[in-house]
Design a protein around this motif. Structure first.
Motif, PDB file in Angstrom:
ATOM      1  N   GLU A   1      -3.942   7.670   3.890  1.00 14.87           N
ATOM      2  CA  GLU A   1      -4.640   7.974   2.650  1.00 14.87           C
ATOM      3  C   GLU A   1      -4.540   6.808   1.670  1.00 14.87           C
ATOM      4  N   GLU A   2      -3.353   6.191   1.617  1.00 11.23           N
ATOM      5  CA  GLU A   2      -3.167   5.039   0.735  1.00 11.23           C
ATOM      6  C   GLU A   2      -4.016   3.854   1.206  1.00 11.23           C
ATOM      7  N   LEU A   3      -4.125   3.672   2.514  1.00 12.10           N
ATOM      8  CA  LEU A   3      -4.958   2.589   3.036  1.00 12.10           C
ATOM      9  C   LEU A   3      -6.418   2.797   2.645  1.00 12.10           C
ATOM     10  N   ARG A   4      -6.877   4.046   2.715  1.00 12.34           N
ATOM     11  CA  ARG A   4      -8.253   4.349   2.306  1.00 12.34           C
ATOM     12  C   ARG A   4      -8.436   4.102   0.819  1.00 12.34           C
ATOM     13  N   GLN A   5      -7.450   4.582   0.043  1.00 12.52           N
ATOM     14  CA  GLN A   5      -7.552   4.461  -1.417  1.00 12.52           C
ATOM     15  C   GLN A   5      -7.546   2.983  -1.840  1.00 12.52           C
ATOM     16  N   LEU A   6      -6.697   2.199  -1.190  1.00 14.12           N
ATOM     17  CA  LEU A   6      -6.569   0.786  -1.560  1.00 14.12           C
ATOM     18  C   LEU A   6      -7.837   0.004  -1.249  1.00 14.12           C
ATOM     19  N   THR A   7      -8.463   0.314  -0.104  1.00 11.27           N
ATOM     20  CA  THR A   7      -9.576  -0.514   0.370  1.00 11.27           C
ATOM     21  C   THR A   7     -10.947   0.094   0.095  1.00 11.27           C
ATOM     22  N   GLY A   8     -10.988   1.367  -0.177  1.00  8.54           N
ATOM     23  CA  GLY A   8     -12.287   2.025  -0.293  1.00  8.54           C
ATOM     24  C   GLY A   8     -12.995   2.161   1.047  1.00  8.54           C
ATOM     25  N   LYS A   9     -12.281   1.910   2.129  1.00  7.33           N
ATOM     26  CA  LYS A   9     -12.878   2.027   3.469  1.00  7.33           C
ATOM     27  C   LYS A   9     -12.433   3.341   4.089  1.00  7.33           C
ATOM     28  N   PRO A  10     -13.357   4.082   4.688  1.00  8.08           N
ATOM     29  CA  PRO A  10     -13.017   5.423   5.145  1.00  8.08           C
ATOM     30  C   PRO A  10     -12.219   5.464   6.432  1.00  8.08           C
ATOM     31  N   ASN A  11     -12.198   4.378   7.168  1.00 10.56           N
ATOM     32  CA  ASN A  11     -11.585   4.480   8.489  1.00 10.56           C
ATOM     33  C   ASN A  11     -10.514   3.423   8.686  1.00 10.56           C
ATOM     34  N   LEU A  12      -9.503   3.752   9.494  1.00 11.72           N
ATOM     35  CA  LEU A  12      -8.313   2.922   9.628  1.00 11.72           C
ATOM     36  C   LEU A  12      -8.640   1.483   9.985  1.00 11.72           C
TER      37      LEU A  12
ATOM     38  N   ALA B   1      12.758 -15.951   3.597  1.00  9.94           N
ATOM     39  CA  ALA B   1      12.513 -14.793   4.471  1.00  9.94           C
ATOM     40  C   ALA B   1      11.374 -15.093   5.442  1.00  9.94           C
ATOM     41  N   ARG B   2      11.622 -14.819   6.701  1.00 13.38           N
ATOM     42  CA  ARG B   2      10.610 -15.120   7.724  1.00 13.38           C
ATOM     43  C   ARG B   2       9.744 -13.918   8.046  1.00 13.38           C
ATOM     44  N   PHE B   3      10.136 -12.730   7.573  1.00 13.66           N
ATOM     45  CA  PHE B   3       9.290 -11.546   7.739  1.00 13.66           C
ATOM     46  C   PHE B   3       9.497 -10.649   6.531  1.00 13.66           C
ATOM     47  N   VAL B   4       8.420 -10.377   5.824  1.00 12.84           N
ATOM     48  CA  VAL B   4       8.494  -9.545   4.630  1.00 12.84           C
ATOM     49  C   VAL B   4       7.524  -8.379   4.783  1.00 12.84           C
ATOM     50  N   ALA B   5       8.033  -7.164   4.634  1.00 16.75           N
ATOM     51  CA  ALA B   5       7.188  -5.970   4.725  1.00 16.75           C
ATOM     52  C   ALA B   5       7.226  -5.228   3.394  1.00 16.75           C
ATOM     53  N   LEU B   6       6.143  -4.534   3.094  1.00 18.49           N
ATOM     54  CA  LEU B   6       6.004  -3.883   1.790  1.00 18.49           C
ATOM     55  C   LEU B   6       5.441  -2.481   1.943  1.00 18.49           C
ATOM     56  N   ASP B   7       6.024  -1.547   1.210  1.00 13.01           N
ATOM     57  CA  ASP B   7       5.508  -0.185   1.106  1.00 13.01           C
ATOM     58  C   ASP B   7       5.056   0.013  -0.341  1.00 13.01           C
ATOM     59  N   SER B   8       4.149   0.959  -0.550  1.00 13.39           N
ATOM     60  CA  SER B   8       3.736   1.274  -1.914  1.00 13.39           C
ATOM     61  C   SER B   8       3.292   2.731  -1.965  1.00 13.39           C
ATOM     62  N   MET B   9       2.574   3.120  -2.984  1.00 14.47           N
ATOM     63  CA  MET B   9       2.142   4.522  -3.090  1.00 14.47           C
ATOM     64  C   MET B   9       0.880   4.631  -3.950  1.00 14.47           C
ATOM     65  N   ASN B  10       0.283   5.829  -3.925  1.00 17.52           N
ATOM     66  CA  ASN B  10      -0.963   6.065  -4.656  1.00 17.52           C
ATOM     67  C   ASN B  10      -0.861   5.734  -6.142  1.00 17.52           C
ATOM     68  N   LEU B  11       0.287   6.029  -6.756  1.00 17.76           N
ATOM     69  CA  LEU B  11       0.458   5.751  -8.185  1.00 17.76           C
ATOM     70  C   LEU B  11       0.175   4.292  -8.511  1.00 17.76           C
ATOM     71  N   TRP B  12       0.769   3.363  -7.727  1.00  7.29           N
ATOM     72  CA  TRP B  12       0.598   1.928  -8.021  1.00  7.29           C
ATOM     73  C   TRP B  12      -0.815   1.472  -7.699  1.00  7.29           C
ATOM     74  N   ILE B  13      -1.434   2.069  -6.700  1.00  3.27           N
ATOM     75  CA  ILE B  13      -2.832   1.708  -6.409  1.00  3.27           C
ATOM     76  C   ILE B  13      -3.701   2.087  -7.609  1.00  3.27           C
ATOM     77  N   ASP B  14      -3.339   3.200  -8.238  1.00  2.00           N
ATOM     78  CA  ASP B  14      -4.076   3.665  -9.422  1.00  2.00           C
ATOM     79  C   ASP B  14      -3.832   2.800 -10.655  1.00  2.00           C
ATOM     80  N   ILE B  15      -2.550   2.565 -10.961  1.00  2.29           N
ATOM     81  CA  ILE B  15      -2.258   2.011 -12.295  1.00  2.29           C
ATOM     82  C   ILE B  15      -1.811   0.546 -12.277  1.00  2.29           C
ATOM     83  N   ALA B  16      -1.565  -0.033 -11.092  1.00  8.65           N
ATOM     84  CA  ALA B  16      -1.107  -1.431 -11.065  1.00  8.65           C
ATOM     85  C   ALA B  16      -1.754  -2.158  -9.887  1.00  8.65           C
ATOM     86  N   ARG B  17      -3.046  -1.892  -9.726  1.00  9.50           N
ATOM     87  CA  ARG B  17      -3.776  -2.387  -8.569  1.00  9.50           C
ATOM     88  C   ARG B  17      -3.738  -3.911  -8.432  1.00  9.50           C
ATOM     89  N   ASP B  18      -3.954  -4.640  -9.532  1.00 14.67           N
ATOM     90  CA  ASP B  18      -4.017  -6.101  -9.443  1.00 14.67           C
ATOM     91  C   ASP B  18      -2.674  -6.693  -9.029  1.00 14.67           C
TER      92      ASP B  18
END
Lengths: 314, 314
Positions: free
Chosen positions: B173-184, B139-156
């Motif tokens: 909101e997920e970007l903030r939660q994943l990185t701990g950074k407040p801004n985009l 695959a020459r381009f791979v994109a991924l979606d996720s959600m708050n649940l996985w950031i919480d319980i399967a972060r690694d």
């Protein structure tokens, strides 16, 4: 051309994740004037108290803004607002509001202020906005801001003054509250079709997402300028309005065309980005005009794409 | 070129201000495939139960999408989701989630699905996303979606698979939660600088405000397509992803350039607007390709301004 702005001149106490300021110059008219003065002649109208410092009067006069109608109320105290922003700066809690000299404020405009080409009615009691509107009969572009409080307690007066202006500038939530319509386009249409008179332009302020402009036959949206760090969002909307109205005033002899409105959105966005990078008025007191031009040019690029033709399967 | 999508195929019960649907075809892979199939060949991978109807299988095959890897689990029930949207469609309450056949899902990709040119890992358990990623080496381009649940319980696990894709698509909101950074911008930079491997593209999904794209040297933002009426926002993000990845796949031989990414954002935005105008899959089952082109062209215009030179006071 000349712009008159009527609104609050204040002291603010602000707490953001980046620091605390116990007392700094603020207010809607202040932030507006600092922005609009980059583009045109500005006259401020509003009351201050005995406590208002000469240094702060000097800041109001940045880039030649006129303060003849800044009324110092003997024995009065300047309007005071205190607020705290959350971690991501999207939530704001008002801790204290002291109207002080604003409580009995009756705007008195000099002839020069009445003769403005453009007028900005910052967020004050709608009845006062209407009085000012009636005094500025020659104004060729009038924009108005308001807030949830007035939609709640002074709805009829607010609707009356909205019918007398060219441009309504509110945030998304206020647009929904005012119209009872859940979505931006339907809310804007409701306003643009108001009877017997209606504004011809609705600007939705969307905070970190930028802003959108709706007219009878146009839609335009710009993101906020992407910053690594927003230090203090206070005054973002008013400095945006200052850049927006300032640009329009500077071009008013050619008419308020679609191109003028769109460029005005870009100048408002770029100028507001300097406002929020520093506390209070610091960001716009000494701003590099080349840097503003750079950000307007960036905004052009950030929202532009060169179309690539592609097949679509039916 | 060909696109493989791995993710949920579901029945949804949805309540919006515009109506109620007790049971309709939904799921991330479904909405993605309906969108991406407008632009390229799509292969769906995901499980369904005995209860999955032949009519719904036919919908998955819209515009020739391949369902060889849609696995029907004997004795199983199809994934079920139920939710209710608030008045302005910006809030969503999940009323029920029944994993059913998804509980023990282990993706099995045929050789044809493994040989895809582009891959979309829709929101499923990150360990499964990683397994699929490893099977699609070409695959020459791979994109991924996720959600708050996985950031919480399967972060690694989530961080590991993020390090193996080209593009991370999350909401703000997920970007903030994943990185701990407040801004985009700071959040996106954190992801783009991830060690030892990192995506080269971050797409922030911003709901009614549209979307923003950040790379090491580019920023681009588009508003959502302005609609008078959004009927059902379910699948908006996945149909956006379908248009986005579909466009990129269609152009992949020329490389994933800035121009390709920006046009991909426009196609994703335009196609998602048809998804949300109707309930479930109705909007994209029979969509007029000329209308899609029209909305892409509108989006070009909605964010474009012709610069007007103006004096700025220093």
């Amino acid at each position: 051309m000349s712009i008159t702005v009527v609104g609050s001149i204040a002291y603010d106490a602000v707490e953001t994740p980046f620091g605390v300021r116990e007392r700094m110059l603020g207010g809607a008219a202040t932030h507006f004037a600092l922005a609009a003065s980059l583009l045109d002649e500005v006259r401020l109208v509003g009351p201050v108290g005995d406590d208002f410092g000469d240094g702060d009067l000097a800041v109001l006069q940045t880039r030649g803004s006129n303060i003849d109608d800044v009324e110092r109320i003997a024995g009065g105290k300047t309007f005071f607002w205190s607020g705290r922003y959350g971690w991501d700066l999207n939530t704001r809690e008002t801790l204290d509001t002291q109207l002080n000299v604003f409580e009995h404020f009756a705007p008195k405009l000099s002839q020069a202020s009445q003769d403005c080409d453009a007028l900005f009615l910052a967020n004050i009691q709608p009845g006062l906005q209407l009085q000012v509107r009636e005094q500025c009969r020659a104004a060729r572009f009038v924009a108005l801001d308001s807030m949830n409080l007035w939609i709640d307690i002074a709805r009829d007066e607010l609707l009356e003054v909205i019918g007398r202006v060219d441009c309504l500038m509110l945030n998304d939530e206020e647009l929904r509250q005012l119209t009872g319509k859940p979505n931006l386009i339907s809310a804007a249409r409701e306003i643009l079709n108001g009877a017997p008179h209606a504004p011809s332009v609705v600007v939705a302020k969307q905070g970190e997402y930028g802003s959108a402009l709706v007219t009878a036959d146009d839609f335009f949206a710009l993101p906020a300028y992407p910053l690594h760090e927003v230090v203090d969002p206070t005054g973002a909307g008013d400095s945006f309005a200052g850049g927006f109205v300032g640009f329009i005033a500077s071009q008013i002899d050619g008419g308020v065309t679609t191109a003028v409105l769109r460029n005005a959105m870009a100048y408002g966005t770029a100028i507001a980005s300097f406002n929020v990078e520093r506390f209070g008025t610091e960001g716009l007191e000494n701003v590099d005009v080349a840097a503003i031009r750079g950000r307007v040019s960036d905004l052009y690029d950030f929202a532009h794409f060169d179309p690539i033709a592609v097949e679509l399967k039916a």
